[in-house]
Design an enzyme around this catalytic site. Structure first.
Site, PDB file in Angstrom:
ATOM      1  N   HIS A   1      26.788  21.183  71.882  1.00 55.02           N
ATOM      2  CA  HIS A   1      25.787  22.263  71.896  1.00 55.02           C
ATOM      3  C   HIS A   1      25.227  22.487  73.296  1.00 55.02           C
ATOM      4  CE1 HIS A   1      25.362  23.887  67.938  1.00 55.02           C
ATOM      5  NE2 HIS A   1      25.350  22.694  67.388  1.00 55.02           N
TER       6      HIS A   1
ATOM      7  N   HIS B   1     -24.874  29.847  48.150  1.00 57.14           N
ATOM      8  CA  HIS B   1     -23.774  29.301  47.340  1.00 57.14           C
ATOM      9  C   HIS B   1     -24.335  28.752  46.018  1.00 57.14           C
ATOM     10  CE1 HIS B   1     -21.423  29.490  51.047  1.00 57.14           C
ATOM     11  NE2 HIS B   1     -20.354  29.073  50.408  1.00 57.14           N
TER      12      HIS B   1
ATOM     13  N   ASP C   1      26.563  22.994  58.725  1.00 60.53           N
ATOM     14  CA  ASP C   1      26.134  24.004  59.698  1.00 60.53           C
ATOM     15  C   ASP C   1      26.511  25.413  59.255  1.00 60.53           C
ATOM     16  OD1 ASP C   1      25.082  22.154  61.408  1.00 60.53           O
ATOM     17  OD2 ASP C   1      26.817  22.065  62.739  1.00 60.53           O
TER      18      ASP C   1
END
Lengths: 429, 429
Positions: free
Chosen positions: B262, B420, B361
């Site tokens: 690669h 709340h 792959d």
């Protein structure tokens, strides 16, 4: 509070202005954070202690002064009033039970040529949980971050929480005890994030860091992303209430307040089909405002970023909601089940008049760590899935190697990768 | 190639040195990318065209010159040789079939007090796929990025791929056709990432960007993270082969090559229990090397980052694998099913002698976009789950509001968030 109508000629522009929030990364914050991270990476504990003493006004001599064990957490829990203990425990139980539904299992199958394919799921080994301290020390945040990690099967849950001036917050530590936190370091800011990401002599490197924080914490998380995983970079909190007028106006007014009381840049928006109802909600807000201890913050937040949007119908309301992709969406309508499927982008959907956002914040079960600033377009609530990861499994059979080898060989040659092709071809012989 | 034994006194240090890879963010790259992103955000198409002409040596006059439609993709596919067409189609079918298993479904349940809890799953609206061009133009990458988005139900898949000097790569475009890509822009680099993230006159803003790229692309993805979602910041590719000596040495030698070919910083490591086998593999590498067109790259990669590690037994091998958390792990052993469950951290596990990494792959089915640089500790292969997101669903019943309201009220007061608490209390009356 700003009034907008979907019939305004510049409606789209007004909507865009409404959601515009300066998310630009501040270069000064970035530079400061980069220096702190590099220093912690290099000098470890010594740097963490220095920054903590400087920023949190503490006098720590060693990391031991900034470390709490499970015994410390148990002691903090024991000091809490019985009703708070019980509230924490019930909330924890409900949160755990909801999150159990998110747990993923490994799977595999065999294809027609005997090749095995699958995915192996495993928990992260060790995670770090950032809990803001100071004026916004929230036990609920502790539970919402730690519980999904616990359910996922994470063995070590390391929590960091700054304790400015050394003040310990028993309810935060008690929540950590209930949520199964392994260890607590009373540190915060970029130095805490860096310590978790790189590890120091006293703090073992974690695999992922979750939890909200200020601009420095956000910049540090962004910086260490890749060294460790991070959950998200959280922005200011938001609520969007879609109301058809069937929910008492007083309830919706209070829901809008419960978002704006977080801070001056929080956002509360009401979308309604009914102009009279909008006026009613606003009148209620004026009355209720007087009783609010965080009045100044609520007023600033509503003035800065609040809005009431008048729409023609609920379809239009849902379209706007999808554009705004709010963190919290209340479908405060008579038939919420009909409308929920039309919502593509929202962190959490609170359905029906009894479902105040605050019930979800603390104890309904779902996570309160939610995507903000329109990131619900692509992001999800924090969940068990954030603390599990996957490995692909492939076991090719002899026959499979022949069939797949041909395809791989053609494509590998097409990419000019001869060794890739040869590795496939060798197995075809 | 470096030889290491787990019996070496400095084994741990050697292992650490092996995985050390400079992931530091280059400040010069960062600065260049910041400028490009800001410019694209400000000037849109004009900036994209300028950068593309400058960096890719093109002479585009307008975005139309850098845009390919589905008809263009179909034409590119039609120009391919029949065996390549068929290879792409078979690979696409297998990838699609594997990824179907990853699709998540919405769920909900009712608790004991009639409160409904659940999670609504939806696909992202629009995603951007980055495909590297130039010397590493990979049709397989196109398929591995586009296919999971397609399976998730993403309506618009926008691909960007730089085409230096205007050279069109039919196999890359043919793969885009097969994988259901909606539109292609022949742009790359930070400018392409910025265009997808912010949108321009010609390019609609996407919700998430996936796909690998060079240092500039990685820096740009990191920068726009939060405006859009990103998959990961990919590092150099890695393979770790654990071999017990039962796989022909030649096959393993070629598998190591298929990673090192690669680029010069790719990493190939062999762990074996058998010293003679290690020598055999090395001898095979020497012979096979001569035939490799990418010999220079392979040699550099093996010299820079390759290694053979001798261990006492397979348990030790698995431990080392968990520490290295490799992108690709081959369990090239007689009984891989016994060992796979001991692997906690790996992007993909290739089991048994027939399973060369190259089959995975291209066409086995699982994704080849995998976590690198030890990020398999917390990250997963690219998958359908990256293109779906979740919204929590909560519909509290009247009875639920009473029970949950009490808990929420106690905890909200504990956090000093009165609104709340009030929002919960109002619903208890």
């Amino acid at each position: 509070m700003k009034y907008i109508s979907s019939q305004d000629t510049d409606f789209k522009a007004q909507l865009t202005a409404l959601q515009a929030f300066e998310t630009a990364q501040d270069p000064q914050v970035d530079a400061a954070v980069a220096a702190i991270c590099a220093d912690v990476q290099k000098r470890g504990d010594a740097a963490v202690i220095e920054y903590t003493n400087r920023f949190d006004h503490t006098q720590a001599q060693s990391m031991a002064d900034l470390t709490l064990s499970q015994a410390d957490l148990a002691a903090a829990f024991a000091r809490l009033p019985a009703d708070v203990q019980s509230a924490l425990q019930t909330a924890a139980k409900r949160i755990e039970s909801y999150h159990q539904h998110q747990k993923q299992q490994s799977w595999q199958y065999e294809d027609e040529n005997g090749t095995l394919l699958g995915q192996q799921i495993s928990a992260l080994d060790r995670v770090g949980i950032y809990v803001p301290g100071g004026k916004a020390a929230y036990p609920s945040s502790v539970m919402m971050n730690a519980m999904p990690a616990h359910v996922a099967g994470v063995k070590e849950i390391i929590m960091v929480v700054p304790m400015p001036n050394g003040e310990r917050n028993d309810i935060v530590l008690g929540a950590a005890y209930v949520a199964g936190v392994t260890q607590v370091f009373t540190i915060g800011g970029a130095q805490a994030v860096a310590a978790l990401a790189y590890g120091t002599e006293s703090i073992v490197q974690v695999d992922k860091i979750t939890g909200p924080g200020n601009a420095y914490v956000a910049a540090a998380k962004r910086r260490v992303f890749g060294v460790v995983g991070i959950d998200m970079v959280a922005g200011p909190s938001e609520i969007l209430v879609i109301a058809d007028g069937t929910t008492p106006a007083k309830w919706v007014a209070m829901d809008l307040f419960s978002q704006s009381e977080h801070d001056e840049i929080a956002q509360a928006i009401l979308i309604t089909t009914d102009a009279n109802y909008a006026s009613e909600v606003e009148a209620q807000m004026q009355t209720l405002m007087k009783e609010m201890p965080r009045k100044a913050i609520i007023e600033a937040s509503l003035a800065n970023r609040g809005a009431i949007i008048q729409v023609q119908n609920l379809d239009e309301a849902c379209e706007i909601a999808n554009y705004l992709a709010p963190e919290h969406l209340e479908l405060s309508v008579a038939n919420p089940q009909e409308w929920a499927p039309k919502i593509r982008h929202a962190g959490a959907i609170f359905m029906g008049q009894y479902t105040s956002e605050s019930l979800g914040d603390y104890c309904a079960g779902p996570n309160h760590v939610l995507p903000t600033s329109r990131t619900a377009r692509f992001a999800s609530p924090l969940g068990v899935y954030d603390f599990q990861k996957r490995s692909s499994l492939i076991q090719v059979s002899a026959e499979g190697a022949k069939q797949l080898g041909q395809i791989a060989s053609i494509l590998a040659h097409g990419e000019g990768l001869t060794a890739h092709a040869c590795a496939a071809e060798l197995r075809m012989e």
